[in-house]
Design an enzyme around this catalytic site. Sequence first.
Site, PDB file in Angstrom:
ATOM      1  N   LYS A 163       0.859  -1.184   0.000  1.00  0.00           N
ATOM      2  CA  LYS A 163       0.000   0.000   0.000  1.00  0.00           C
ATOM      3  C   LYS A 163       0.898   1.238   0.000  1.00  0.00           C
ATOM      4  O   LYS A 163       1.882   1.294   0.768  1.00  0.00           O
ATOM      5  CB  LYS A 163      -0.886  -0.013   1.255  1.00  0.00           C
ATOM      6  CG  LYS A 163      -1.867  -1.190   1.297  1.00  0.00           C
ATOM      7  CD  LYS A 163      -2.996  -1.031   0.288  1.00  0.00           C
ATOM      8  CE  LYS A 163      -4.090  -2.060   0.511  1.00  0.00           C
ATOM      9  NZ  LYS A 163      -5.221  -1.884  -0.428  1.00  0.00           N
ATOM     10  N   LYS A 262     -13.404  -7.817  -8.088  1.00  0.00           N
ATOM     11  CA  LYS A 262     -13.862  -8.338  -6.799  1.00  0.00           C
ATOM     12  C   LYS A 262     -15.331  -8.677  -6.957  1.00  0.00           C
ATOM     13  O   LYS A 262     -16.127  -7.813  -7.349  1.00  0.00           O
ATOM     14  CB  LYS A 262     -13.705  -7.284  -5.692  1.00  0.00           C
ATOM     15  CG  LYS A 262     -12.259  -6.992  -5.318  1.00  0.00           C
ATOM     16  CD  LYS A 262     -12.165  -5.982  -4.189  1.00  0.00           C
ATOM     17  CE  LYS A 262     -10.706  -5.650  -3.897  1.00  0.00           C
ATOM     18  NZ  LYS A 262     -10.556  -4.522  -2.968  1.00  0.00           N
TER      19      LYS A 262
END
Length: 368
Positions: A163, A262
């Site tokens: 991240k 997703k």
Amino acid sequence: MDIKAVKLAIIKMPLKHPFTTHLGSVTEREAVIVEVEGHNGFIGYGEGVAFSSPWYTEETVQTSYHMLKDYLIPLLKKKGISHPDQALELFSSVRRNHMAKAALETALWDLQAKIEGVPLSTLIGGTRESIPAGVVVGNPNLAEALKQIESYLEQGFKRVKVKISPEDDFHYISEIRKQYPDLPLMADANSAYSLEDVGRLKALDEFGLLMIEQPLGYDDIIDHARLQGQIETPVCLDESIVTFDDARKAVELGSCKVINIKIGRVGGLGEAKRIHDFCHSKGIRVWAGGMIEFGISRAHNIALTSLPGFTIPGDISGSDRYWEQDIIEPEIKVENGMIKVPDSPGIGFELNRKRMKEVTVFEERFEF
Ligand code: OSB
Ligand code: MG
């Protein structure tokens, strides 16, 4: 489909270690587990992947529970369907609330595969026998992140995602690259940047990242097209692709070269497969994203990833990545960096009733 009842359970479990992005930390995970009971005792399992608070998308555990209880389950009970590929059409009178829809829709797919006696992967057209595992490091502390990466590589993971945010990007990535020059590495920004940061993002080109995920607005496809025109690193979209049409428009505009699919974010396995099929035909690479999920959602991701267009390892790690003990048995295992696609009917995993009992905070049953 002959449905006897639908059961909902809200479960809650602490993560082994906090997962941190620039938007905050997740230390405990709640989820809605769906069980659809069909005839002959078959049960289809689904998992709602909305978080406890609306930091990633607008949905939460409570809003998805409300949608399931007060709209989606009543719609299914009233109108019925003959195949799970009709579920999203049935749910179309409810706007968005994709994670709630996917929780029920995926359970219907699992049930259908069990009725037909085939693995879910086979039912949706999957071809792979095993899939490569990728892992996400959500730790802003560089020394700790490097240690985690080392241990994941020892376990055989094929790809690492970290991240990033403007707080720490160039230094963070360059230190990882110094130690691991050839590691398939990618960075996820979760919308931490704006177009004013093109220079910062262009500076990352030298690290040969596999991609940069969702650098700009969480609902944007216009600015991302401008950005992709100015940087070498492939842009991957996550948050801003919530429908098939979003994917089509983003590809037409050149907003990305890669799409993270997703199932929960796009409202179900049917929509996920449509996006996959479209991207596959257009040469756009796709991979399956993760939601810090329990084993039911992981199992659906494994089935999805068995489709031929999933050419990049997903954020699919084993049950032990986040949990002391998962809610399924057997648990999902990564061996030599690979996860086996089950060959038993449905998702190929059973709910661990004893574990479910330990982590359930609320449950309700709806008779049909
Ligand atoms: O942006 O992909 C994301 C986790 C929660 C919410 C959003 C994201 C993530 C991840 C995946 O990065 C982590 C995982 O499931 O291992
Ligand atoms: Mg992401």
